[in-house]
Design a protein around this motif. Structure first.
Motif, mmCIF file in Angstrom:
data_model
loop_
_atom_site.group_PDB
_atom_site.id
_atom_site.type_symbol
_atom_site.label_atom_id
_atom_site.label_comp_id
_atom_site.label_asym_id
_atom_site.label_seq_id
_atom_site.Cartn_x
_atom_site.Cartn_y
_atom_site.Cartn_z
ATOM 1 N N ASP A 134 0.836 -1.203 0.000
ATOM 2 C CA ASP A 134 0.000 0.000 0.000
ATOM 3 C C ASP A 134 0.870 1.251 0.000
ATOM 4 O OD1 ASP A 134 -2.369 -1.458 0.146
ATOM 5 O OD2 ASP A 134 -2.435 -1.399 2.337
ATOM 6 N N LEU A 135 1.876 1.235 0.869
ATOM 7 C CA LEU A 135 2.764 2.388 1.008
ATOM 8 C C LEU A 135 3.503 2.650 -0.300
ATOM 9 C CD1 LEU A 135 3.760 4.448 3.109
ATOM 10 C CD2 LEU A 135 5.545 2.826 3.756
ATOM 11 N N LYS A 136 3.983 1.582 -0.929
ATOM 12 C CA LYS A 136 4.702 1.701 -2.191
ATOM 13 C C LYS A 136 3.792 2.235 -3.292
ATOM 14 C CE LYS A 136 7.609 -0.937 -5.394
ATOM 15 N NZ LYS A 136 8.132 -2.279 -5.748
ATOM 16 N N SER A 137 2.543 1.770 -3.281
ATOM 17 C CA SER A 137 1.568 2.209 -4.285
ATOM 18 C C SER A 137 1.341 3.714 -4.204
ATOM 19 C CB SER A 137 0.253 1.462 -4.079
ATOM 20 O OG SER A 137 -0.735 1.916 -4.986
ATOM 21 N N ILE A 138 1.190 4.228 -2.998
ATOM 22 C CA ILE A 138 0.971 5.675 -2.815
ATOM 23 C C ILE A 138 2.226 6.449 -3.220
ATOM 24 C CG2 ILE A 138 0.589 7.494 -1.097
ATOM 25 C CD1 ILE A 138 -1.264 5.628 0.388
ATOM 26 N N GLU A 139 3.401 5.950 -2.820
ATOM 27 C CA GLU A 139 4.652 6.639 -3.121
ATOM 28 C C GLU A 139 4.890 6.744 -4.627
ATOM 29 O OE1 GLU A 139 7.979 6.061 0.198
ATOM 30 O OE2 GLU A 139 7.176 4.145 -0.452
ATOM 31 N N GLU A 140 4.531 5.718 -5.364
ATOM 32 C CA GLU A 140 4.855 5.673 -6.800
ATOM 33 C C GLU A 140 3.791 6.320 -7.681
ATOM 34 O OE1 GLU A 140 5.531 1.550 -7.587
ATOM 35 O OE2 GLU A 140 7.580 1.585 -6.751
ATOM 36 N N ASN A 156 -1.653 15.457 -4.717
ATOM 37 C CA ASN A 156 -0.211 15.220 -4.604
ATOM 38 C C ASN A 156 0.348 15.838 -3.326
ATOM 39 O OD1 ASN A 156 0.424 13.708 -7.002
ATOM 40 N ND2 ASN A 156 -0.015 15.557 -8.180
ATOM 41 N N LEU A 157 -0.165 17.013 -2.964
ATOM 42 C CA LEU A 157 0.260 17.651 -1.720
ATOM 43 C C LEU A 157 -0.140 16.808 -0.513
ATOM 44 C CD1 LEU A 157 1.351 19.976 0.009
ATOM 45 C CD2 LEU A 157 -0.848 21.126 -0.291
ATOM 46 N N VAL A 158 -1.397 16.371 -0.494
ATOM 47 C CA VAL A 158 -1.887 15.541 0.616
ATOM 48 C C VAL A 158 -1.095 14.231 0.681
ATOM 49 C CG1 VAL A 158 -3.857 14.187 1.445
ATOM 50 C CG2 VAL A 158 -4.193 16.556 0.717
ATOM 51 N N LYS A 159 -0.824 13.651 -0.473
ATOM 52 C CA LYS A 159 -0.027 12.417 -0.517
ATOM 53 C C LYS A 159 1.324 12.625 0.161
ATOM 54 C CE LYS A 159 2.849 11.371 -3.796
ATOM 55 N NZ LYS A 159 3.529 11.000 -5.060
ATOM 56 N N ASP A 160 1.984 13.717 -0.163
ATOM 57 C CA ASP A 160 3.315 13.971 0.388
ATOM 58 C C ASP A 160 3.274 14.232 1.896
ATOM 59 O OD1 ASP A 160 4.571 13.643 -2.051
ATOM 60 O OD2 ASP A 160 4.463 15.771 -2.579
ATOM 61 N N ILE A 161 2.302 15.019 2.337
ATOM 62 C CA ILE A 161 2.174 15.301 3.770
ATOM 63 C C ILE A 161 1.890 14.011 4.540
ATOM 64 C CG2 ILE A 161 0.900 16.597 5.540
ATOM 65 C CD1 ILE A 161 2.573 18.339 3.660
ATOM 66 N N PHE A 162 1.046 13.178 3.960
ATOM 67 C CA PHE A 162 0.703 11.893 4.579
ATOM 68 C C PHE A 162 1.937 10.986 4.650
ATOM 69 C CE2 PHE A 162 -0.917 7.479 4.136
ATOM 70 C CZ PHE A 162 -1.671 7.414 5.299
ATOM 71 N N ASP A 164 12.910 13.596 4.551
ATOM 72 C CA ASP A 164 13.763 14.750 4.244
ATOM 73 C C ASP A 164 13.520 15.256 2.823
ATOM 74 O OD1 ASP A 164 15.663 16.696 4.677
ATOM 75 O OD2 ASP A 164 17.354 15.401 4.175
ATOM 76 N N LEU A 165 13.337 14.342 1.880
ATOM 77 C CA LEU A 165 13.080 14.731 0.490
ATOM 78 C C LEU A 165 11.779 15.526 0.362
ATOM 79 C CD1 LEU A 165 14.173 11.492 -1.425
ATOM 80 C CD2 LEU A 165 15.310 13.735 -1.454
ATOM 81 N N ILE A 166 10.790 15.165 1.167
ATOM 82 C CA ILE A 166 9.514 15.888 1.137
ATOM 83 C C ILE A 166 9.699 17.303 1.687
ATOM 84 C CG2 ILE A 166 7.170 15.962 2.122
ATOM 85 C CD1 ILE A 166 7.214 12.854 1.967
ATOM 86 N N LEU A 167 10.491 17.441 2.750
ATOM 87 C CA LEU A 167 10.765 18.773 3.289
ATOM 88 C C LEU A 167 11.472 19.641 2.256
ATOM 89 C CD1 LEU A 167 11.963 18.133 6.974
ATOM 90 C CD2 LEU A 167 9.735 18.944 6.197
ATOM 91 N N PRO A 224 3.141 22.940 4.020
ATOM 92 C CA PRO A 224 1.819 23.561 3.815
ATOM 93 C C PRO A 224 0.719 22.533 4.061
ATOM 94 C CG PRO A 224 2.776 23.001 1.695
ATOM 95 C CD PRO A 224 3.786 22.590 2.738
ATOM 96 N N VAL A 225 0.147 22.548 5.225
ATOM 97 C CA VAL A 225 -0.794 21.496 5.639
ATOM 98 C C VAL A 225 -2.236 22.005 5.606
ATOM 99 C CG1 VAL A 225 -1.403 19.872 7.476
ATOM 100 C CG2 VAL A 225 0.988 20.522 7.128
ATOM 101 N N TYR A 226 -3.097 21.259 4.907
ATOM 102 C CA TYR A 226 -4.530 21.564 4.904
ATOM 103 C C TYR A 226 -5.126 21.249 6.284
ATOM 104 C CZ TYR A 226 -4.478 21.679 -0.267
ATOM 105 O OH TYR A 226 -4.239 21.985 -1.574
ATOM 106 N N SER A 227 -6.404 21.570 6.455
ATOM 107 C CA SER A 227 -7.106 21.186 7.681
ATOM 108 C C SER A 227 -7.211 19.672 7.753
ATOM 109 C CB SER A 227 -8.508 21.803 7.717
ATOM 110 O OG SER A 227 -9.336 21.174 6.757
ATOM 111 N N ASN A 228 -7.311 19.148 8.951
ATOM 112 C CA ASN A 228 -7.395 17.698 9.142
ATOM 113 C C ASN A 228 -8.598 17.114 8.404
ATOM 114 O OD1 ASN A 228 -6.536 15.246 10.145
ATOM 115 N ND2 ASN A 228 -7.610 15.451 12.085
#
Length: 402
Positions: free
Chosen positions: A225-231, A240-246, A297-300, A317-321
């Motif tokens: 699952d984690l790999k699927s989201i990352e790729e 894409n922003l939410v994906k990276d923050i997650f 670190d890459l996301i930062l 840059p984080v959206y509301s929960n």
């Protein structure tokens, strides 16, 4: 041997100096020869007051109202006296007067308790916890008005039946499941325990109520699952922003509020000469030190010049929960991840898939998560054990087919 206590109630009028034809109505309470007068804040005609009978003469509406007031006051005074006696209180003239007027601590109400807690805990509890108490307060007020048809209730009137009825009221609330109901009942129990500690009640009727939390499946991402989201690169910038923050939370174990409040000051060089996060958890104020993994670190670095954080110390840059959780559901649906994905699943993923499954000792994981007690972390270890058991069962089936 204690002498028998004497108690009497009388009513009288006192003429007004400037208008002798009118008088003010009083009651006099006497205990063991000591008296106190209480104004009933009623005006009567002097010549219509029957002193010997302590009544208004005549049958007009005004006389009837005054006589009802006299009867009501007499009844409440006797009730106050009996209540003090049942509570084994020392009955003094002042104690009785205060009980009758509602000035003693025995007449604190539920709304007063709720307001007291809100005021005193405003700078003690975290915002999220206060918000949860506010919701419980809202439900209690609604319960009083809708179910009991009253605006408030004395704490001493709250009994076990009240508590069971409040639980029943919560259980029919749309979207409120068992554990949600239990959370509200847990907060109510704490409020009643506070009332007991403040000596506002003599006995806590909520003490006998047993909380019944049901175990729920822990949501976390598997390695695939984690790999699927990352790729996956999504079509919209917001996903894409939410994906990276997650993913950042998946590789740091930080809760939503800790990611949102992460600043440049929290990035330090650790004992190994590499980047670490030094922070206190917002929820518990527990200090945490997290070595920054390459993925995080890459996301930062990716968002270091993002327009929303360019002129601030905030790192991401984080959206509301609420908005993030809504977008995570879209991500799960698009990738056919059949799980109720929420931001908190990232913390679970860090504990299970990222650390424990890769051999990081549970003591280390506990420190990384900022747990006060390792038994909290052991919940994740049990999840890993169940996965190991499931995998071995599958292996047994394959071996038996050979």
């Amino acid at each position: 041997m204690r002498s028998k206590q004497t108690f009497s109630i009388s009513f009288f009028v006192r003429k007004k100096k400037n208008q002798p034809e009118k008088a003010l109505l009083y009651t006099r309470i006497t205990i063991n020869g000591r008296s106190r007068e209480i104004s009933l804040k009623r005006e009567v005609l002097t010549d219509r007051w029957n002193t010997s009978g302590s009544r208004m003469m005549g049958s007009n509406i005004e006389s009837q109202q005054i006589n009802r007031k006299v009867d009501d006051v007499r009844s409440k005074l006797y009730q106050s006296y009996d209540d003090l006696k049942k509570e084994n209180q020392i009955i003094t003239i002042d104690a009785l007067k205060n009980r009758f007027l509602g000035n003693d601590i025995k007449n604190i109400t539920l709304i007063e308790l709720l307001n007291y807690h809100q005021c005193k805990m405003e700078k003690v509890l975290k915002y999220g916890t206060l918000k949860n108490y506010s919701t419980t307060k809202k439900y209690l007020i609604e319960f009083l008005k809708v179910e009991l048809r009253i605006d408030d209730i004395y704490l001493k009137q709250i009994d076990y039946k009240f508590i069971l009825n409040f639980e029943g009221f919560l259980r029919v609330k749309p979207g409120l499941h068992n554990n949600g109901v239990m959370k509200h009942m847990e907060r109510f129990k704490k409020l009643m325990r506070l009332a007991l500690d403040l000596d506002w009640i003599d006995k806590n009727p909520a003490a006998r109520f047993r909380l019944n939390f049901k175990s729920v499946d822990m949501i976390y991402l598997s390695k695939s699952d984690l790999k699927s989201i990352e790729e996956t690169t999504f079509e919209t910038e917001k996903l894409n922003l939410v994906k990276d923050i997650f993913l950042f939370a998946c590789y740091t174990g930080l809760a939503y509020v800790d990611v949102k409040t992460l600043t440049k000051d929290h990035l330090k060089i650790g004992i190994d000469g590499k980047k670490w996060i030094f922070k206190r958890r917002v929820k518990t104020n527990t200090p945490i030190r997290i070595p920054l993994l390459k993925q995080a670190d890459l996301i930062l670095q990716k968002y270091s010049n993002h327009i929303k954080i360019l002129d601030s110390d905030i790192l991401l840059p984080v959206y509301s929960n609420q908005k993030i959780n809504s977008y995570l559901k879209e991500i799960a649906a698009e990738l056919n991840i059949n799980k109720r994905l929420s931001f908190h699943a990232a913390r679970h993923t860090f504990a299970t898939t990222v650390t424990l499954s890769n051999g990081v000792p549970i003591e280390t994981v506990s420190k990384l998560l900022g747990h006060h007690n390792i038994t909290t972390t052991q919940i994740y270890a049990r999840v890993i054990d169940s996965k190991v058991s499931s995998d071995i069962d599958s292996l047994r089936e394959k071996l038996n087919q050979l």
